[in-house]
Design an enzyme around this catalytic site. Sequence first.
Site, PDB file in Angstrom:
ATOM      1  N   CYS A   1       0.954  -1.173  -0.267  1.00 21.85           N
ATOM      2  CA  CYS A   1       0.011  -0.053   0.251  1.00 21.85           C
ATOM      3  C   CYS A   1       1.034   0.774  -0.175  1.00 21.85           C
ATOM      4  O   CYS A   1       2.256   1.039   0.450  1.00 21.85           O
ATOM      5  CB  CYS A   1      -0.561  -0.183   1.040  1.00 21.85           C
TER       6      CYS A   1
ATOM      7  N   CYS B   1      13.236  -3.243   1.510  1.00 19.69           N
ATOM      8  CA  CYS B   1      13.219  -4.545   0.200  1.00 19.69           C
ATOM      9  C   CYS B   1      13.718  -4.506  -1.476  1.00 19.69           C
ATOM     10  O   CYS B   1      13.077  -3.353  -1.601  1.00 19.69           O
ATOM     11  CB  CYS B   1      11.541  -4.157   0.202  1.00 19.69           C
TER      12      CYS B   1
ATOM     13  N   CYS C   1       6.293 -13.603  -0.959  1.00 24.03           N
ATOM     14  CA  CYS C   1       6.895 -12.222   0.316  1.00 24.03           C
ATOM     15  C   CYS C   1       5.876 -12.628   1.010  1.00 24.03           C
ATOM     16  O   CYS C   1       5.061 -12.208   1.246  1.00 24.03           O
ATOM     17  CB  CYS C   1       6.544 -11.277  -0.355  1.00 24.03           C
TER      18      CYS C   1
ATOM     19  N   CYS D   1      16.328  -7.207   2.270  1.00 22.18           N
ATOM     20  CA  CYS D   1      16.195  -8.004   1.548  1.00 22.18           C
ATOM     21  C   CYS D   1      15.135  -8.573   0.569  1.00 22.18           C
ATOM     22  O   CYS D   1      15.441  -8.026   0.085  1.00 22.18           O
ATOM     23  CB  CYS D   1      14.449  -7.825   2.598  1.00 22.18           C
TER      24      CYS D   1
ATOM     25  N   CYS E   1      12.274 -13.288  -1.681  1.00 20.72           N
ATOM     26  CA  CYS E   1      12.058 -13.364  -2.823  1.00 20.72           C
ATOM     27  C   CYS E   1      12.570 -14.209  -3.836  1.00 20.72           C
ATOM     28  O   CYS E   1      11.782 -14.771  -4.536  1.00 20.72           O
ATOM     29  CB  CYS E   1      10.510 -12.284  -3.635  1.00 20.72           C
TER      30      CYS E   1
END
Length: 461
Positions: free
Chosen positions: A9, A246, A395, A445, A448
């Site tokens: 979001c 991320c 994720c 991170c 994924c």
Amino acid sequence: MSGDFKDKCGVFAAWNVPEAAHVTYLGLFALQHRGQEGAGIVASNGGRFQGHRGEGLVYNVFSKATLANLPGDRAIGHVRYSTAGGSLAKNVQPLWVESSLSEVAIAHNGNLTNAVTIRHQLEKKGSVFQTLVDTEVILHLMAVAEGNAAAKLKTALSQVEGAYSLIVMTREANETKVFVVKDPYGFRPLALGRLDGGWVAASESCAFDLVGAEMVRELEPGEVVEFSGNEVKSWFLKEKAKPAPCVFEWIYFSRPDSLVFGESVYEMRKKLGEILAEQDKANGLKADMVIGVPDSGIPAAIGYSQASGIPFEMGLIRNHYIGRTFIEPLQSIRDFSVKIKQNPLRGSLVGKKVVVIDDSVVRGTTSKKINQFLRDAGVAEIHMRISAPPTISPCYYGIDTPQKKELIAANMTVNEIRDFMVADTLTYLNMDLITERLKPKTSMCDACFTGKYPIKPKDIV
Ligand code: AMP
């Protein structure tokens, strides 16, 4: 329930800014790419909160009249993305609760990894939840915590795990505060800016550009910036965790005109394209043109073109005016879902050897269909290049990726994927090379792509 617990979001806040709700509305416009399913704003003039939320795009949710009902110089807002499922309207943020003496409104980007566990514990003790959103556990934990708003927030957040870039507005008696919070790992972006002597906060700096604010800085992992009256305080939730911003924000999710984790997203994407080009140069690949899959593949395609000398061409044209639902004819059109978004520029493609760049492959369906369109348009060779490593793990921190069984790279070899997506050659980027070339200031991170999760998700068994 997991579908409802996945939110990627955008959040925005304005503090001591005239027409704060209106500014927030504009900020949410700039963050629309982070969520298209719902939008909301809660505003205050120092007294009781007023809010408006609804399903759909910011443009559809708000009108002159609804904004006129949100007076005051402080406001927080949210754009929501979630996977399908559940009744949507009640899940639209900011979530907002009030009692006779206090109010709390909260807007969250990210995904909590122990929300289901906490929710079950609270439900056993009698808590009744109103939504299916993970964020609601923070409200319940605040409600039973002791002390002032800051203490309650700190206690609540000490119990939740996962990714949260949060904006929280509180009112106790007649004191309103806004808290801007980044989780200790710093998974999702969140930045502060100045506007007309007041303050704004946003998921991405592109929102500051639209409202005419000046970017001040990004929040540190674990940092809370607290606004009350004319006072601004910065404090930390607990000892810092090893940061894990991320990497997919750079690769796909953030807007290229944003500054995220200290870097220009556009420049990062161009660099990824340059690495792909260098690899192909070394292998002696010859091609007539390079095209990017719009929009997210374009910056890497430009980087590829500049580094290789192979001309960049549009190749595919994207329709930007697509809502979420289409009325298809009864006799359905083949590959409609991708065709409605992308169309090849037939004339310039016939007989050409083409390098096609996309930022990532998830299920593989987009690449397969696009390559099929390119073949139908007469392309001679397709060299598919992905400016990310193979996506092999879901994720749990706020990007919507399907389960492993649906991730093509978790289930097929690169050569099998190449054949599936009807390409002549296929190359992905290697994670170590990305780290070496993008030189992030902290570790990132990349779960994924590697399956190495900074926080083990408690809700997943
Ligand atoms: P797929 O067809 O499932 O392989 O999806 C790949 C396409 O979706 C690529 O063009 C990406 O730009 C885009 N994409 C990658 N990750 C996401 C995501 N989390 N949400 C929406 N689109 C994505």
